[in-house]
Scaffold this active site. Structure first.
Site, PDB file in Angstrom:
ATOM      1  N   TYR A 142     -28.459  -8.197   2.350  1.00  0.00           N
ATOM      2  CA  TYR A 142     -28.404  -9.094   1.196  1.00  0.00           C
ATOM      3  C   TYR A 142     -27.013  -9.700   1.064  1.00  0.00           C
ATOM      4  O   TYR A 142     -26.862 -10.912   0.911  1.00  0.00           O
ATOM      5  CB  TYR A 142     -28.781  -8.324  -0.061  1.00  0.00           C
ATOM      6  CG  TYR A 142     -28.686  -9.108  -1.345  1.00  0.00           C
ATOM      7  CD1 TYR A 142     -29.668 -10.037  -1.672  1.00  0.00           C
ATOM      8  CD2 TYR A 142     -27.645  -8.907  -2.246  1.00  0.00           C
ATOM      9  CE1 TYR A 142     -29.604 -10.757  -2.860  1.00  0.00           C
ATOM     10  CE2 TYR A 142     -27.563  -9.617  -3.433  1.00  0.00           C
ATOM     11  CZ  TYR A 142     -28.546 -10.542  -3.736  1.00  0.00           C
ATOM     12  OH  TYR A 142     -28.482 -11.254  -4.901  1.00  0.00           O
TER      13      TYR A 142
ATOM     14  N   LYS B 144     -25.745 -13.697   1.338  1.00  0.00           N
ATOM     15  CA  LYS B 144     -25.091 -14.396   0.235  1.00  0.00           C
ATOM     16  C   LYS B 144     -23.702 -14.913   0.632  1.00  0.00           C
ATOM     17  O   LYS B 144     -23.258 -15.947   0.133  1.00  0.00           O
ATOM     18  CB  LYS B 144     -24.999 -13.481  -0.986  1.00  0.00           C
ATOM     19  CG  LYS B 144     -26.348 -13.173  -1.626  1.00  0.00           C
ATOM     20  CD  LYS B 144     -27.076 -14.426  -2.085  1.00  0.00           C
ATOM     21  CE  LYS B 144     -28.352 -14.089  -2.839  1.00  0.00           C
ATOM     22  NZ  LYS B 144     -29.076 -15.308  -3.319  1.00  0.00           N
TER      23      LYS B 144
END
Length: 253
Positions: free
Chosen positions: A158, A162
């Site tokens: 994740y 990002k």
């Protein structure tokens, strides 16, 4: 702002649903186009769209290039001529594993959805933003995508996705400066959504004390989105390329 056309991905739950809710209620002159990957799981969204006729729902899986290719046809069917604000919200957070235990498909899935999907969707709506003068592009990001902040969690796949999304937002802010676009990555805060509950479930069993501490600091979707909208409304050209949070504070990359 009143009388704006918004395109918001992932409006069927969590932050996306709350964005649709607050913006549709703010003014009947607002037009909100939002997306859902699974119409059968978007009952609340369709009920809201029945109540507020300024909401339009289209089908979209941001992790599927073929689905993304249908955006223009769906927007044209609705009669959309221009978009003032694009909010790339749809994303996944599906692993708390450290690097050594994260499989390739987990890395690729997060990148495909959170980074590449956001970029490809923007490519499709770009011409609609050009048709308006507002031209605000918001990529919902995360503090997990900051090198300068450390979290007590393994946000491996994740976080990487990002970081890449933040890079893309800054790159776009430079590419589109001559066309008067305002492009930012925006951290909505740590929000206790349905997806967050699922993502953090392993932490509940493994480290309950840490989970309790984190949960105490988490925002409701209503609190987060109130701040997010305020930040978006106040954006000026000088803000383009800056990483903001929902309180309007600049974050380090």
């Amino acid at each position: 702002m009143s009388g704006q056309t918004y395109f918001i991905t992932g409006g069927n739950k969590g932050i996306g649903f709350e964005l649709v809710t607050q913006l549709s209620k703010a003014s009947d002159k607002n037009v909100i186009i939002t997306t859902t990957r699974s119409p059968e799981r978007a009952k609340k969204l369709y009920e809201l769209a029945t109540k507020f006729t300024n909401i339009h729902v289209i089908d979209l899986d941001v992790g599927d290039a073929k689905s993304i290719d249908t955006i223009e046809a769906q927007l044209d069917k609705i009669g959309v001529k221009g978009i003032d604000v694009f909010i790339s919200n749809a994303g996944i957070f599906a692993s708390l594993d450290p690097i050594l235990k994260t499989d390739a498909d987990v890395f690729l899935r997060h990148y495909t959805v959170n980074t590449l999907g956001s970029i490809l969707v923007f490519q499709k709506v770009y011409k609609y933003l050009l048709a308006k003068e507002t031209r605000k592009v918001i990529f919902i990001s995360s503090v997990a995508g900051s090198f300068s902040n450390t979290l007590p969690l393994d946000t491996t796949a994740y976080g990487q996705s990002k970081v890449a999304l933040n890079y893309s937002a800054v790159q776009l802010s430079k590419e589109l400066v001559s066309e008067n676009f305002i492009v930012i990555p925006l951290h909505p805060g740590a929000v206790y959504t349905e997806s967050a509950q699922v993502s953090l479930a392993p932490l509940v069993a493994a480290r309950p004390e840490l989970f309790a501490n984190i949960k105490d600091l988490m925002l409701t979707p209503e609190e987060s989105v109130k701040g997010v909208i305020s930040v978006i409304d106040g954006l000026e050209p000088k803000d383009s390329g800056i990483f903001y949070d929902y309180k309007g504070e600049a974050l380090p990359f």
